[in-house]
Design an enzyme around this catalytic site. Structure first.
Site, short mmCIF file in Angstrom:
data_model
loop_
_atom_site.label_atom_id
_atom_site.label_comp_id
_atom_site.label_asym_id
_atom_site.label_seq_id
_atom_site.Cartn_x
_atom_site.Cartn_y
_atom_site.Cartn_z
N SER A 9 0.73 -1.27 -0.11
CA SER A 9 -0.09 0.00 0.11
C SER A 9 0.91 1.19 0.08
O SER A 9 1.96 1.26 0.55
CB SER A 9 -0.92 0.15 1.40
OG SER A 9 -0.28 0.44 2.41
N GLU A 24 6.53 -0.55 -5.48
CA GLU A 24 5.35 -0.29 -6.29
C GLU A 24 4.04 -0.37 -5.34
O GLU A 24 3.98 -1.33 -4.57
CB GLU A 24 5.30 -1.46 -7.28
CG GLU A 24 4.25 -1.27 -8.37
CD GLU A 24 2.94 -1.96 -8.12
OE1 GLU A 24 2.01 -1.27 -7.90
OE2 GLU A 24 3.10 -3.39 -8.27
N CYS A 35 -3.22 -4.54 -8.45
CA CYS A 35 -2.88 -3.11 -8.18
C CYS A 35 -3.18 -2.47 -9.76
O CYS A 35 -3.30 -1.34 -9.76
CB CYS A 35 -1.41 -2.94 -7.77
SG CYS A 35 -0.27 -3.78 -8.58
#
Length: 543
Positions: free
Chosen positions: A266, A293, A327
């Site tokens: 996150s 990331e 994601c």
């Protein structure tokens, strides 16, 4: 001693098996799923040459079948983090000095083991532990992880070949050293391949690693660790531990030998880590490499010229494969008014046709979300949308956690382009649609660019090349991975290096040569064959 320069040519991507009716791979995978479910795994931490078991055991349950127990993992504490660091540092000199061909061949052997003997086990542990269907597991825990290992060996061999020029009487060379200290790898639940790549990409470069996977990915992580050991990875090079985040950070980010972190997770957690590392800079031997990331609020923008079938398919797959827990998943869509009704009908029909249930039933397109915390969060967004006048549920919306954490794929239409589900990352099977005036494409481009702090993936669907070019230019910074006439998911190693900027991370592009540079520290060596013996330069002379 180096006896040659060895070649590691560009590999081809691992073929994706289709698990069609009657196929040998389908039969074998079902056998392994049954085998895994018959036993309760006892899962230790791997620290140095030890399998570490503690008195703090936690059960692992399939998200789609919470009454079943896959096994138990042994949770560690601060002392185990310290032990992992100590084991890594003890292994560092031997690992860094091992010849490149012997380092490389460990990872190439691991790739071959996954491609053959362990393919159904990597897929099976991912399916049961993370609730992925057979295809989603195949492209992740088999093909992508194999590609990461093989392509990274090739990319690193290309880096080692890059050398400076030399003048007459001088020889220059570059050494690509590992970082000074240990690398921390923190990996998420949603991709087994990420869990494999983050520690191995750093280790391949000669680094030693402390690896903490998400607790909800431990079942497949330990399988990968066992394969690395079988492939010949020396003890201590990668140390797999199961601890909570604060415990990990308290030890690692205060350690003098902390050299870098390779992270996927996150945005909030990454920001806090960065802040902590910054405050501790005076404690470290060198500036740590921070590679991350993080989140995404990924978009699909359809132009008025788009084919409605292409739009609907991109959304059905891009938003709902693996329950939207990517994601890169499409979570906001901008549909022109001239296509809205037709796209709506196709989305509703598609969702109604989805099978939803356990991973062992291969007819199910949708499985469970990862855990109860995730289920409750996603359900809250859906419940609020049902009550909000700014939102309308087109399809889905049902949630049930009696037997597993099942959330029906849900499409929300909003009249407010800045509605909460257009802006916030939900990480579940929820797609929000905004219908825009088909004549206001340029204005909508600006809306797409400014709605979210993230910039991970996005796509434009259009048959008008001028519209495509305009979108590519106007949305240049809105997505690190941009797709034309396709869904915004499914990046392939070597083909679409993955990563985004803004609040989506450092954009160091996993699956490319760019990422490996972050785990190397170059040293220039100049040798002069006939060194000067007088300090005087010719210009000093006078007539």
């Amino acid at each position: 001693m180096s006896l040659g320069t060895f070649s590691y040519p560009l590999p081809v991507n691992e073929p994706v098996l289709n698990y069609g009716p009657g196929s040998a791979e389908k039969k074998r995978l079902k056998e392994v799923l049954a085998e895994l479910k018959k036993q309760e795994a006892d899962i230790p931490m791997y620290i140095g040459n030890k399998e570490v078991r503690t008195n703090k055991k936690h059960a692992l349950h399939p998200p789609h079948e919470i009454a079943h127990t896959l096994g138990y993992y042994h949770e560690g504490g601060e002392k185990h983090v310290q032990q992992a660091i100590d084991a890594a540092l003890a292994a560092k000199e031997g690992w860094a000095s091992l010849s490149w061909e012997n380092r490389a061949n460990i990872f190439l052997k691991a790739a071959d083991l996954i491609a053959t003997k362990y393919r159904p086990y990597m897929n099976g542990t991912t399916m049961l532990g993370q609730s992925k269907n057979a295809y989603q597991a195949e492209i992740d825990s088999a093909c992508e992880i194999i590609d990461f290992l093989r392509f990274n060996v090739h990319y690193l061999s290309e880096i080692y070949k890059q050398q400076p020029i030399s003048s007459p009487g001088i020889h220059n060379r570059l050494e690509y050293r590992p970082l000074e200290g240990f690398v921390l790898a923190i990996t998420p639940f949603n991709f087994t391949a990420i869990g494999g790549n983050l520690p191995t990409s750093a280790a391949m470069c000669g680094n030693v690693v402390v690896w903490k996977p998400a607790h909800t990915q431990i079942y497949s992580a330990q399988m990968f660790m066992r394969i690395l050991k079988e492939a010949g990875l020396p003890d201590g090079v990668i140390n797999l531990i199961y601890v909570d985040g604060p415990t990990l950070g308290n030890i690692c980010f205060n350690h003098r030998d902390f050299a870098g972190v390779h992270f996927t997770g996150s945005t909030g957690v990454f920001n806090r880590m960065w802040e902590t590392i910054g405050k501790n800079m005076a404690n470290y031997k060198s500036y740590p490499r921070i590679v991350g990331e993080t989140g995404g609020k990924d978009f699909v923008l359809a132009h008025k010229s788009a084919d409605p079938d292409v739009v609907a398919t991109a959304l059905l797959r891009g938003a709902f494969e693996f329950q939207g827990q990517k994601c890169s998943a499409a979570s906001r869509a901008y549909i022109p008014s001239n296509l809205a009704e037709e796209v709506k009908k196709k989305l509703i029909a598609g969702i109604k046709s989805f099978g939803m249930g356990t991973v062992e039933d291969f007819s199910n397109f949708i499985n469970a979300v990862i855990d109860e915390k995730s289920f409750d969060k996603i359900k809250n967004y859906i419940d609020n949308a049902k009550k909000d006048k700014k939102a309308e549920i087109w399809a889905g919306g049902k949630c049930d956690k009696k037997e597993g954490y099942f959330i029906q794929p849900t499409v929300i239409e909003t009249k407010d382009p800045k509605y909460v589900t257009m802006c916030e990352e939900i990480f579940g099977p929820v797609l929000t649609v905004y219908v825009y005036n088909a004549s206001q494409f340029e204005k909508t481009l600006e809306l797409v660019d400014t709605t979210s702090p993230y910039a991970l993936t996005g796509s434009i669907i259009s048959q008008d090349r001028n519209a495509v070019e305009l979108a590519v230019n106007k949305l240049r910074n809105a997505a690190g991975n941009f797709y034309i006439n396709d869904k915004p998911t499914g990046a392939v190693v070597g083909q679409q290096p993955f990563g985004g900027a803004r609040a989506s991370g450092t954009n160091d592009k996993a699956g490319s040569i760019l990422n490996l540079y972050r785990w190397l520290s170059a040293r220039t060596i100049k040798e002069t064959f006939n060194p000067p013996v007088d300090y005087r330069y010719p210009f000093l002379g006078e007539k």
